[in-house]
Design a protein around this motif. Structure first.
Motif, PDB file in Angstrom:
ATOM      1  N   ALA A 164      -4.900   5.034 -11.619  1.00  0.00           N
ATOM      2  CA  ALA A 164      -4.043   3.861 -11.426  1.00  0.00           C
ATOM      3  C   ALA A 164      -4.871   2.664 -10.967  1.00  0.00           C
ATOM      4  O   ALA A 164      -4.726   1.552 -11.482  1.00  0.00           O
ATOM      5  CB  ALA A 164      -2.958   4.177 -10.401  1.00  0.00           C
ATOM      6  N   PHE A 208       2.314   1.927  -3.365  1.00  0.00           N
ATOM      7  CA  PHE A 208       1.321   2.514  -4.271  1.00  0.00           C
ATOM      8  C   PHE A 208       1.093   3.984  -3.924  1.00  0.00           C
ATOM      9  O   PHE A 208       1.046   4.863  -4.789  1.00  0.00           O
ATOM     10  CB  PHE A 208       0.011   1.733  -4.172  1.00  0.00           C
ATOM     11  N   LYS A 209       1.009   4.232  -2.626  1.00  0.00           N
ATOM     12  CA  LYS A 209       0.735   5.583  -2.163  1.00  0.00           C
ATOM     13  C   LYS A 209       1.855   6.537  -2.587  1.00  0.00           C
ATOM     14  O   LYS A 209       1.598   7.599  -3.161  1.00  0.00           O
ATOM     15  CB  LYS A 209       0.620   5.552  -0.642  1.00  0.00           C
ATOM     16  N   HIS A 267       3.554  13.018   0.770  1.00  0.00           N
ATOM     17  CA  HIS A 267       2.115  13.299   0.791  1.00  0.00           C
ATOM     18  C   HIS A 267       1.582  13.646   2.170  1.00  0.00           C
ATOM     19  O   HIS A 267       0.915  14.656   2.358  1.00  0.00           O
ATOM     20  CB  HIS A 267       1.352  12.100   0.231  1.00  0.00           C
ATOM     21  N   VAL A 312       1.664   7.264  -6.398  1.00  0.00           N
ATOM     22  CA  VAL A 312       0.677   8.197  -6.950  1.00  0.00           C
ATOM     23  C   VAL A 312       0.618   9.538  -6.215  1.00  0.00           C
ATOM     24  O   VAL A 312       0.274  10.550  -6.805  1.00  0.00           O
ATOM     25  CB  VAL A 312      -0.759   7.592  -6.991  1.00  0.00           C
ATOM     26  N   TYR A 313       0.949   9.521  -4.933  1.00  0.00           N
ATOM     27  CA  TYR A 313       0.833  10.766  -4.167  1.00  0.00           C
ATOM     28  C   TYR A 313       2.177  11.465  -3.992  1.00  0.00           C
ATOM     29  O   TYR A 313       2.208  12.598  -3.538  1.00  0.00           O
ATOM     30  CB  TYR A 313       0.274  10.475  -2.759  1.00  0.00           C
ATOM     31  N   THR A 320      -6.806   1.649   3.179  1.00  0.00           N
ATOM     32  CA  THR A 320      -6.386   1.131   4.483  1.00  0.00           C
ATOM     33  C   THR A 320      -6.394   2.352   5.399  1.00  0.00           C
ATOM     34  O   THR A 320      -6.533   3.477   4.911  1.00  0.00           O
ATOM     35  CB  THR A 320      -4.955   0.538   4.444  1.00  0.00           C
ATOM     36  N   GLU A 342       2.538  17.024   3.238  1.00  0.00           N
ATOM     37  CA  GLU A 342       1.790  18.048   2.509  1.00  0.00           C
ATOM     38  C   GLU A 342       0.376  18.175   3.055  1.00  0.00           C
ATOM     39  O   GLU A 342      -0.137  19.277   3.209  1.00  0.00           O
ATOM     40  CB  GLU A 342       1.727  17.708   1.010  1.00  0.00           C
ATOM     41  N   GLU A 343      -0.197  17.028   3.331  1.00  0.00           N
ATOM     42  CA  GLU A 343      -1.565  17.039   3.857  1.00  0.00           C
ATOM     43  C   GLU A 343      -1.612  17.762   5.201  1.00  0.00           C
ATOM     44  O   GLU A 343      -2.512  18.533   5.474  1.00  0.00           O
ATOM     45  CB  GLU A 343      -2.083  15.603   4.040  1.00  0.00           C
ATOM     46  N   MET A 392      -4.140   4.923   3.987  1.00  0.00           N
ATOM     47  CA  MET A 392      -4.168   5.347   2.591  1.00  0.00           C
ATOM     48  C   MET A 392      -5.599   5.660   2.192  1.00  0.00           C
ATOM     49  O   MET A 392      -6.460   4.775   2.201  1.00  0.00           O
ATOM     50  CB  MET A 392      -3.617   4.218   1.714  1.00  0.00           C
ATOM     51  N   LEU A 401      -5.253  10.918 -10.111  1.00  0.00           N
ATOM     52  CA  LEU A 401      -4.192   9.982 -10.487  1.00  0.00           C
ATOM     53  C   LEU A 401      -4.378   8.628  -9.792  1.00  0.00           C
ATOM     54  O   LEU A 401      -4.237   7.569 -10.415  1.00  0.00           O
ATOM     55  CB  LEU A 401      -2.843  10.592 -10.091  1.00  0.00           C
ATOM     56  N   ALA A 402      -4.709   8.672  -8.507  1.00  0.00           N
ATOM     57  CA  ALA A 402      -4.898   7.422  -7.765  1.00  0.00           C
ATOM     58  C   ALA A 402      -6.053   6.622  -8.370  1.00  0.00           C
ATOM     59  O   ALA A 402      -5.967   5.397  -8.534  1.00  0.00           O
ATOM     60  CB  ALA A 402      -5.189   7.723  -6.295  1.00  0.00           C
ATOM     61  N   LYS A 452      -4.111  14.555  -7.244  1.00  0.00           N
ATOM     62  CA  LYS A 452      -3.628  13.316  -6.621  1.00  0.00           C
ATOM     63  C   LYS A 452      -4.719  12.241  -6.661  1.00  0.00           C
ATOM     64  O   LYS A 452      -4.458  11.087  -6.998  1.00  0.00           O
ATOM     65  CB  LYS A 452      -3.234  13.577  -5.177  1.00  0.00           C
ATOM     66  N   VAL A 474       0.843  -1.196   0.000  1.00  0.00           N
ATOM     67  CA  VAL A 474       0.000   0.000   0.000  1.00  0.00           C
ATOM     68  C   VAL A 474       0.876   1.243   0.000  1.00  0.00           C
ATOM     69  O   VAL A 474       0.633   2.194  -0.742  1.00  0.00           O
ATOM     70  CB  VAL A 474      -0.946   0.003   1.218  1.00  0.00           C
TER      71      VAL A 474
END
Lengths: 640, 603
Positions: B248, A549-550, A558, A553-554, B121, A561-562, B124, B244-245, B241, A546
């Protein structure tokens, strides 16, 4: 066509009444679907031997206990989805006896609030409660005893079948189905019998069982295998319930490590078929196939509610009357209906309204076929309906049905048809039969899927496109990362049957507790199956994929930033800042007015809304509304 | 096309929605300035976008065949370019049905059902917006009309108020006031009173959120599981973001042929949760986000798993023959609503609801003239209800050959008096168990399935039933009865120490039942009398005892009106027999006692 009576019921003229119609049709058959049932539970000492329940941390449990749990669950399910069923619980191989025949070794269980209940009854909260806690007093009240013993001619199994048959004498076979569910872990009940009587015992028991079956009673045996041994169904029971060789081979013995699956198996055998309605499929040029339709999926809802008198809890009946708003005169049905159109009231009679809906007299008209790819995932309105040929009304329907079904499966196409009763286009999708080791998973036939019209479809996909530039699409690497993650979080044997509706479960659990007058009913909170397995999701292998993947794409920063964005937000968005400014302004201007005096002299109404809002903002009151509403709000706040 | 450019030109504010219906054959003039047509289109699209205008362009294709003029090709490509603008819908239609469907007069501004996180999750999440993708457009709910107001009263509302009174069941005059009423829920047979305070406890406490339960093979979720109207999940607009997610995930799921199972609570504290399936949708154009369609799945409680007979295992005479299957294949193949190179017919996106269309037309007529009749269905919508005659004519030979391959015969409802039928069954059960055992296990389907034309000795009862059930000729019933009688006699003749008695007995009671159902009482009665004289006092006397024992007697008038004996006579038939027998052979009783002694007292 629909009758007018149901228009009155909910004032919903067009709404859902084709569903209602279907439901009404269902009621026609509802009588047949009532099940009368006796749980026949072996209480011999073998049933009290322990086994390891691997699903629940290897806790030792007795077979008897497992059966009690399964039967309890079964009764509860019946309350939720089949509340017209009637049941009785009967133990055999018991020390004490209680039954209308005074037969040895058979004990008919009764709820403590109905000690003289000697009949089948709908399961009540009390019965379920008493039954589920039977272990506490079982030894004292009922007691276990070996069944057939050397030197004895008592045959409790025989007696039990006799009693069960007696319990099931009520109700005709025509409008109810009768079943005996027999739970045991002894494959040969006569192994200890005196050789002199053994053959006869066996013979008479089989005869007894067959007599019961001849009366239309179905006997279902749930054989439980003891740890380390096999339950040999061929030893006795296959003869008793008259199985064919094939059935014998396919019979699922519930192994000791899978006793939990017993509940599922009971579930599978729980429902009898129910024809929702009979349909005729018309083909072009006048060919007509007879079909039966079944509701395989319909949302289960909490049972109906009624009003009772709070003094004596007696049921009340409601009486409705219609009054004219203009004159107060009492009106009688049937009344005209109206629709506001260009500020006119256009009236219709019920007959006219029904006529609008009646486009065709044909029940189901085939319009053609399309490749399956044209059936989009969003082409769905309601739960599907299952179709199966009805040879009883039109001979030859089955053959024609099979040929079309096979052709659709092979050519990957579906049929488009018009369903006259609900004026809907439907897709007819063939479903091949699928079975696994527990039996049929998907029955073979055709599913009728309700299609939307253009009026029903909304074009959301294109609402939020960007004008200037193409939107970013995932790169191959990102897709790879996503695929790796998907493979890790994979539900291998997903089936909807693993998920109970938590709202329904809670509703009935609490209701049961209240019915039993338990004070701490809040404790009866069943487990929610639908929550994702968060612990598993945090396991390193999954968490890693996970994360990969995160990051892909992020971007790796991330979370940071959040956080910054969140911090920014805390400082205040544009709107919040504006609000703050307004508040500052308000407190500055607030003192310009003597609010109390203005209120007393009734001069508030001379101020503008903007001025009045100053008061509201300062005092953190709601600022919206018309002027009089705002003035009223201010007066209330001032205590005037 | 020219018109469009003028209309959408600058300065036409307030014009929010443009419908363009064109045949797409007119030439678009080049602009006076040095712009290409593409640039003009883009400029127009921008302008539409800025002004918040909507454009629905419907291009009606002429039926001139596959040839497309150059002008038309150019215009189509221009329009397709236009369609990249979010505000523009372009539809190509070639039937009147689709034309109606493509024009949507009523436009609903969709609102989100949910805005927030899609939690893959706990660590995420993806920001999503959820909309309804499909929402059933219903006919309006009409109010009741009161004509009691004096005519000409200008402010009469004509509305009707409904008054509900709750009354005691026992005392119909006693009205129970609202504060004395309590709601009660059903729990099995019980009604459990629930106060409003406690009612809250019945509800599940839910936290708003959409959580992933897992991914699974698309084949695990069948199409017919979908329970309700579909929703759509789109990535939060402007959030690159999330876009894009989504992209994908959707593409990965598509490649792996997976779907996602999610648990959803749209609003905080919503009364229940739903489990649903996300299926990927890859946007065709570059400037729209990839998204997911969402459908609600059933819970365990919602499903009724009935077993159905496997269609492959049905008897061979119910299976289609090779030529029948070929005819069906051809029909499915050629009676095609979506042939290649042509517009899909009856696509849900392009098909108006005929009832709604008819209703609004009726409303309009009624408004003009209160006495108006309901309008007929619009011709353009006929093809929704009936097969398209054009298409039917085209493939007529296929339809005909399919129809010729199958013989479909309606079966007349049997005029059986149910009460009697069951009574008969009961009697039979008392009389003969073993026969019922055989009979009860064959369903009607299997009866008609096997086209039995003779009664064999292996399963005579089934054969007999099957023959009676045959509807293809009148000959079967007499033949079945004839053969059954013969078989019973044969069985008895070949009996050795009573070894065929059980079977004979089953046959006899089946014969009796059959004769009652088929209304042939005389056939049975004469046979039973013959049998009596054949057996009584002879070698087969013990069989006759069995018959008396099981109380198989003549069919009386109650059971079948054509009978020659009354109920009393029928009863007398066996009791007389019995009495005579007892009187005649007192010696036999001893024999029976001996038998019992032999068996022991176990029975």
């Amino acid at each position: 066509m629909s009758s007018f009576s149901n228009y009155d019921r909910d004032d919903n003229l067009f709404g859902d009444d084709d569903d209602e119609e279907q439901e009404k049709d269902a009621y026609l058959d509802a009588d047949v679907s009532r099940e009368l049932l006796v749980y026949l539970i072996d209480a011999s000492p073998e049933m009290f031997s322990p086994y390891r329940n691997q699903n629940e941390n290897d806790v030792e449990e007795t077979y008897f206990n497992a059966v009690i749990k399964a039967v309890t669950k079964d009764m509860k399910t019946r309350i939720i989805s089949r509340d017209r069923d009637e049941v009785a619980v009967c133990f055999f191989n018991t020390r004490e006896k209680r039954n209308f025949q005074e037969s040895e070794g058979v004990f008919v269980f009764q709820a403590s609030d109905q000690p003289n209940q000697d009949e089948l009854s709908q399961p009540t909260a009390r019965l379920i409660k008493d039954f589920s806690t039977i272990n506490d007093n079982f030894d004292k009240d009922i007691g276990s005893r070996a069944g057939v013993t050397a030197g004895s001619r008592e045959n409790p199994l025989y007696n039990a079948l006799w009693i069960a048959q007696g319990l099931l004498r009520k109700g005709s076979v025509k409008n109810s189905s009768k079943r005996i569910l027999l739970f045991t872990n002894i494959d040969d009940p006569f192994s200890d019998a005196d050789p002199a009587f053994k053959r006869d015992m066996r013979r008479t028991t089989i005869q007894r069982a067959r007599d019961a079956q001849d009366l239309g009673i179905v006997i279902d045996v749930f054989p439980l295998a003891q740890t380390g041994t096999n339950f040999n169904i061929g030893m006795f029971y296959s003869d008793m319930i008259d199985m064919t060789e094939e059935e014998k081979d396919n019979y699922v013995v519930i192994a000791s490590d899978r006793l939990d699956s017993m509940v599922n198996q009971m579930q599978k055998r729980l429902f009898k078929k129910r024809t929702v309605r009979r349909l005729t499929l018309s083909l072009p040029n006048g060919m007509k196939l007879a079909l039966q339709s079944f509701a395989l999926f319909r949302p289960a809802t909490p049972g109906s509610t009624a009003w009772v008198d709070s003094f004596d809890n007696k049921l009340l009946k409601s009486e409705r009357s219609f009054l004219c708003s203009d004159t107060g005169a009492l009106l009688t049905e049937p009344l005209l209906r109206f629709q506001e159109f260009k500020s006119h009231k256009v009236c219709f009679s019920l007959k006219e309204l029904a006529e609008v809906k009646r486009i065709t007299d044909i029940q189901l008209q085939l319009l053609g076929f399309k490749p399956l790819i044209y059936l989009k995932d969003y082409h769905n309105l309601r739960p599907s309906t299952f179709l199966y040929p009805d040879e009883e009304r039109v001979s030859g329907s089955t053959t024609a049905f099979i040929s079309l079904y096979k052709a659709m499966l092979r050519l990957k196409k579906f049929g488009v048809a018009f369903l006259g009763s609900s004026c809907r286009m439907v897709a007819l999708v063939a479903q091949a039969e699928i079975s696994n080791e527990f039996g049929q998973v998907e029955p073979p036939g055709i599913h009728m899927i309700y299609l939307p019209y253009s009026d029903d479809i909304r074009h959301i996909e294109k609402m939020h496109g960007s004008m200037e530039s193409p939107l970013s699409k995932a790169s191959d690497e990102q897709i790879q990362k996503a695929m790796a993650m998907i493979k890790k979080i994979d539900l291998k044997d997903f089936t909807y049957a693993n998920y109970s509706n938590p709202a329904l479960q809670r509703h009935y659990a609490i209701l049961e507790a209240i019915a039993l007058k338990e004070d701490d009913f809040e404790l009866a909170d069943p487990k929610d199956d639908t929550l994702p397995p968060e612990e598993q999701m945090l396991k390193p292998t999954i968490a890693q994929s996970v994360k990969a993947f995160k990051d892909s794409v992020y971007g790796p920063n991330h979370d940071l930033e959040e956080e910054e964005a969140a911090a920014q937000k805390l400082k205040g968005t544009a709107a919040a800042q504006k609000r703050k400014a307004a508040e500052d302004m308000a407190s500055y201007d607030y003192d310009k007015y003597d609010w109390n005096e203005l209120a007393d002299t009734g001069k508030l109404k001379d101020l503008t809304i903007t001025d009045l809002r100053i008061y509201l903002i300062k005092n953190k009151l709601q600022v919206t509304g018309k002027k009089d509403v705002i003035i009223n709000r201010i007066l209330t706040h001032l205590g005037k | 096309m020219d018109m469009l450019i003028k209309k959408a030109g600058p300065g036409k504010k307030g014009n929010k929605h443009i419908f363009l219906i064109t045949d797409g054959e007119s030439f678009v003039k080049d602009s006076a300035e040095d712009e290409t047509k593409e640039e003009q289109v883009d400029k127009l699209a921008m302008r539409l976008f800025e002004h918040g205008m909507k454009l629905d362009a419907v291009v009606v294709k002429s039926k001139s065949g596959f040839y497309k003029s150059k002008v038309r090709l150019e215009n189509e490509s221009l329009l397709k370019r236009f369609a990249r603008c979010p505000q523009v819908e372009v539809a190509f239609v070639d039937t009147a049905t689709s034309l109606l469907g493509a024009i949507k007069p009523r436009h609903i501004t969709p609102v989100t059902l949910y805005r927030g996180d899609l939690e893959l999750t706990p660590n995420m999440t993806v920001k999503v917006w959820v909309y309804k993708k499909v929402a059933e457009e219903r006919l309006p709910t009409l109010k009741k009309y009161s004509d009691k107001a004096p005519s000409g009263a200008p402010h009469a509302t004509h509305e009707v108020k409904m008054d509900i009174e709750y009354k005691s069941m026992e005392d119909p005059d006693k009205t129970v006031p609202p504060d004395q009423r309590t709601k009660a829920y059903q729990y099995g047979p019980q009604l459990v009173p629930i106060s409003s305070v406690v009612e809250d406890a019945l509800k599940l406490k839910t936290e708003k959120g959409v959580k992933l339960i897992g991914f699974t093979d698309a084949s695990n979720v069948s199409r017919h599981y979908y329970m309700k109207e579909a929703n759509i999940f789109i990535p939060e607009p402007g959030n690159s973001k999330s876009i894009l997610a989504f992209s994908a995930l959707a593409r990965a799921m598509k490649q792996l042929d997976k779907v996602a199972i999610v648990r959803c609570v749209w609003r905080q504290g919503q009364a229940g949760v739903v489990i649903g399936v996300l299926t990927p949708y890859i946007a065709a154009e570059e400037n729209f986000p990839d998204c997911f369609y969402f459908n609600i799945l059933p819970f365990m409680e919602d499903a009724r798993e009935f077993p159905f007979k496997s269609l492959d295992n049905l008897p061979s005479n119910m299976q289609p023959s090779i030529s029948q299957q070929e005819a069906a294949d051809k029909l499915v193949k050629l009676f095609d609503l979506a042939p290649e190179d042509q517009e899909e017919r009856l696509s849900p996106e392009r098909t108006l609801n005929p009832v709604l269309q008819r209703w609004y037309q009726f409303l309009h007529h009624k408004h003009m003239d209160a006495g108006a009749e309901g309008p007929p269905l619009d011709d353009a919508l006929r093809t929704v209800v009936e097969p398209d005659q054009e298409l039917v004519t085209e493939v007529e030979f296929v339809i005909k050959s399919f129809n010729n391959q199958f013989v479909l015969k309606p079966i007349e409802e049997k005029h059986k008096r149910h009460g009697e039928f069951w009574k008969e069954k009961e009697e039979e059960r008392k009389g003969d168990d073993s026969a019922m055992e055989d009979v009860s296990q064959i369903s009607f389907d299997s009866l008609t399935a096997r086209k039995v034309s003779a009664i064999g000795s292996i399963q005579p009862v089934q054969d007999f039933e099957a023959m009676l059930a045959r509807r293809d000729s009148d000959e079967w019933v007499p033949k079945a009865i004839r053969e059954m009688k013969k078989l019973i006699i044969d069985l008895l003749d070949s009996a050795y120490k009573g070894n065929t008695y059980e079977k004979s007995m089953s046959c006899l009671s089946a014969l009796r039942k059959g004769c009652v159902e088929q209304g042939e009482p005389l056939e049975f009665n004469s046979f039973l009398r013959d049998l009596a004289s054949k057996c009584r006092g002879k070698r087969l006397n013990d069989f006759w005892d069995l018959v008396l024992d099981r109380r198989i007697t003549l069919i009386n008038k109650e059971e079948a009106p054509d009978s020659d004996v009354s109920e009393e006579e029928a009863l007398a038939f066996i009791s007389k027999e019995r009495a005579a027998e007892v009187a005649r052979e007192p010696a036999q009783e001893e024999e029976i006692d001996e038998m019992e002694a032999l068996l022991g007292e176990v029975v």
